[in-house]
Design an enzyme around this catalytic site. Sequence first.
Site, mmCIF file in Angstrom:
data_model
loop_
_atom_site.group_PDB
_atom_site.id
_atom_site.type_symbol
_atom_site.label_atom_id
_atom_site.label_comp_id
_atom_site.label_asym_id
_atom_site.label_seq_id
_atom_site.Cartn_x
_atom_site.Cartn_y
_atom_site.Cartn_z
ATOM 1 N N LYS A 36 0.806 -1.226 0.000
ATOM 2 C CA LYS A 36 0.000 0.000 0.000
ATOM 3 C C LYS A 36 0.838 1.275 0.000
ATOM 4 O O LYS A 36 0.324 2.353 -0.271
ATOM 5 C CB LYS A 36 -0.944 0.013 1.194
ATOM 6 C CG LYS A 36 -0.288 0.256 2.537
ATOM 7 C CD LYS A 36 -1.347 0.482 3.605
ATOM 8 C CE LYS A 36 -0.722 0.931 4.908
ATOM 9 N NZ LYS A 36 -1.731 1.274 5.916
ATOM 10 N N GLY A 40 9.841 -2.116 -0.343
ATOM 11 C CA GLY A 40 11.033 -1.921 0.476
ATOM 12 C C GLY A 40 10.683 -1.783 1.936
ATOM 13 O O GLY A 40 11.481 -2.080 2.813
ATOM 14 N N GLY A 41 9.452 -1.312 2.202
ATOM 15 C CA GLY A 41 8.945 -1.266 3.560
ATOM 16 C C GLY A 41 9.680 -0.323 4.489
ATOM 17 O O GLY A 41 10.457 0.542 4.072
ATOM 18 N N THR A 42 9.437 -0.517 5.779
ATOM 19 C CA THR A 42 10.046 0.328 6.805
ATOM 20 C C THR A 42 11.560 0.299 6.726
ATOM 21 O O THR A 42 12.225 1.337 6.810
ATOM 22 C CB THR A 42 9.580 -0.125 8.201
ATOM 23 O OG1 THR A 42 8.174 0.133 8.324
ATOM 24 C CG2 THR A 42 10.329 0.623 9.300
ATOM 25 N N GLY A 182 13.978 5.504 25.259
ATOM 26 C CA GLY A 182 14.213 4.116 24.866
ATOM 27 C C GLY A 182 15.677 3.884 24.581
ATOM 28 O O GLY A 182 16.263 4.562 23.725
ATOM 29 N N GLY A 184 17.053 0.906 23.604
ATOM 30 C CA GLY A 184 17.295 -0.301 22.825
ATOM 31 C C GLY A 184 18.196 -0.009 21.643
ATOM 32 O O GLY A 184 18.839 1.053 21.565
ATOM 33 N N ILE A 186 17.603 0.719 18.437
ATOM 34 C CA ILE A 186 17.265 1.883 17.611
ATOM 35 C C ILE A 186 17.512 3.173 18.379
ATOM 36 O O ILE A 186 18.063 4.142 17.843
ATOM 37 C CB ILE A 186 15.804 1.799 17.135
ATOM 38 C CG1 ILE A 186 15.577 0.528 16.310
ATOM 39 C CG2 ILE A 186 15.429 3.027 16.308
ATOM 40 C CD1 ILE A 186 14.136 0.284 15.926
ATOM 41 N N HIS A 448 46.409 -10.956 9.049
ATOM 42 C CA HIS A 448 47.088 -9.936 9.869
ATOM 43 C C HIS A 448 47.657 -8.843 8.966
ATOM 44 O O HIS A 448 48.246 -9.154 7.932
ATOM 45 C CB HIS A 448 48.234 -10.575 10.658
ATOM 46 C CG HIS A 448 49.054 -9.574 11.411
ATOM 47 N ND1 HIS A 448 48.652 -9.047 12.624
ATOM 48 C CD2 HIS A 448 50.251 -8.995 11.128
ATOM 49 C CE1 HIS A 448 49.566 -8.207 13.051
ATOM 50 N NE2 HIS A 448 50.544 -8.147 12.164
#
Length: 469
Positions: A36, A40-42, A182, A184, A186, A448
Amino acid sequence: MEQTHFDLVIIGGGPAGYGAALYGASAGLDIALVEKDKVGGTCLHRGCIPAKELLETAAIVRTVAHAGDFGVKVQPLGLEWSTTLERKQSVIDKLAGGVTGLLKNRKVTILDGTATLGPDRTVSVVGGPDGSESATLTADAVVLAPGSVPRVIPGFEPGGPVVTSDEFFHIPGVPERAVVIGGGAIGCEFASTLADLGASVTILEALPKILPGCDDDVTRVVLQTFKKKGIDVRTGVAVTGHSPGAGGGTSVSFGEGETLETDLVVVSVGRAPYTEGLLAEGTGVKITDRGFIDVDQLYRTGEPSVWAIGDVIATPQLAHVGFAEAICVVTDILGETPVPVDNSRVPWAIYCQPEVAFAGLSETAAKEAGYDVVTSKHRFGGNSRAVILGQPDGLVKVIAEKRPDGSAGQILGVHMVGPWVTEQLSGGYLAVNWEATVDEVAAFIQPHPSLTELFGESVLALTGRSLHG
C-alpha cells in the site's frame, strides 16, 4: 488487470514480503505482491537504510574532526544538513529502484493498494488515488507480511518536537538538545548519531540497563563511550509527559518529578505489528493478546496454506530474519524440507558508535539456561588494525560450554563491541550455528593485520594457549 489467480499472493512489500516474492519467483512461482505504500517497507524507507546513512554521516564528521591526529589539516568543520538529507534520499531511491527492478525482472505482479485476506485464500485489494480501484485475487498460497509501526507512548504522540522513527529522518536540522526515550538498539543508534553531529543527548530508559539482551561487558563499553561523547544515560526511569514551550521545544517529565528541557524528543520504544484491516471475517488466522499473528514453527497460520512472516509475528524484528523466514515459507510451499529460524542464534547488529554485534547466548543467559561456562575477552586496544584506525575502544567476548575436565567445548555465544564489528560477526555466527567447538575454530587462520584477528585470539585463548592475549 486480467490475471486474478496466482500460485502465491503476498501482502506486504517489506524485506519479508519482497524476499518471499524474489525467492519464490526464482523457484518458478507465479506471484502477486500487494503493497500500500512503497516496496522496500520500513527497513528501506524509514528504518535500517536511512538510519545507517545518517550514522555514516556521523562517522564522516568524527573522521574529519580527528583528521589532525593523522597529520591531515581540515578546517573548518561544518555540516550542511540539506545535503545530508538529499544523499540519504538518493541512497533510498537507488536501492528501492533496485528492488522494484528485481521484482519486475522476475515477473512478479506488483499491486499498489491495501489488501484484506478473506476465506479460501481470497485477497481483496483496494487502491488508486481515491481508493476506487479494486481487485479480487485468489491463490494457492498466501503470505502475510504487513510489517509494523512505531509504538507510541501516551502523551508522546508525534507532533511538534516529538518524533518517532517515521519522522526522525525528516527533521529540519540537528537540534541543540535531544531526548531519546528508549535505550534499545534503535534508540542507541539515534542517540549516537545526534551526539556525533553535535547535539546534547539524554537517553531515558525504563529498564535497568540499555541494550537489553546484550552481554553486560558489551553494554559497559557502550556506556563508557557514550559518556565520552557526552550522552547522559538515565536507566530505571519512566517518562510521565511533556510540556511544549513557546520556543518550539518542550520539557520532558520523568522519574521522581524530574524534568528536562529539550528541542527534540525521539520516541524509540519498539514497534507494534500492523494488522489493521488485514483480516476479513471467516479466516482461521488468529491474533495473539500481544497483537501478533499466531503461527507455528514453520510460520503457518490457522488458515490452510496461509503463512505469516516478518514483524507481524513474534520473532526478532530484523530484516535478515524476515529474509530467512521468507525462504523457509517458500520452501514449505514448494513441498521441500523447510528449516525454521533458530531465533536464539540469529545475528544481531547495532550500528551506534561503538558498533555492537552478537550471536548466541550472553554469559548471563548461558548460565540461566543451565550451562557451566568459560569465557574469553580480548580488547581492541591491543589489536594493530584498531590502533592504526585510531579506534581502540571495544572488545570481543566468546562464551563456551565448560567440559567436565574444565576445558572449553562448544561455542555458545560471540559478542563484539568496537570498530566495524557488524562486518566481523560472520565468523562468530557460523561458529555458534554450526555448534563448533573452541578447538575446531581455533585452527582457522585470521589475516594480519585485521580487526577479525581479535575473534581468532579470543577463541585461541580458550584452548589454554594463546599468542598476544
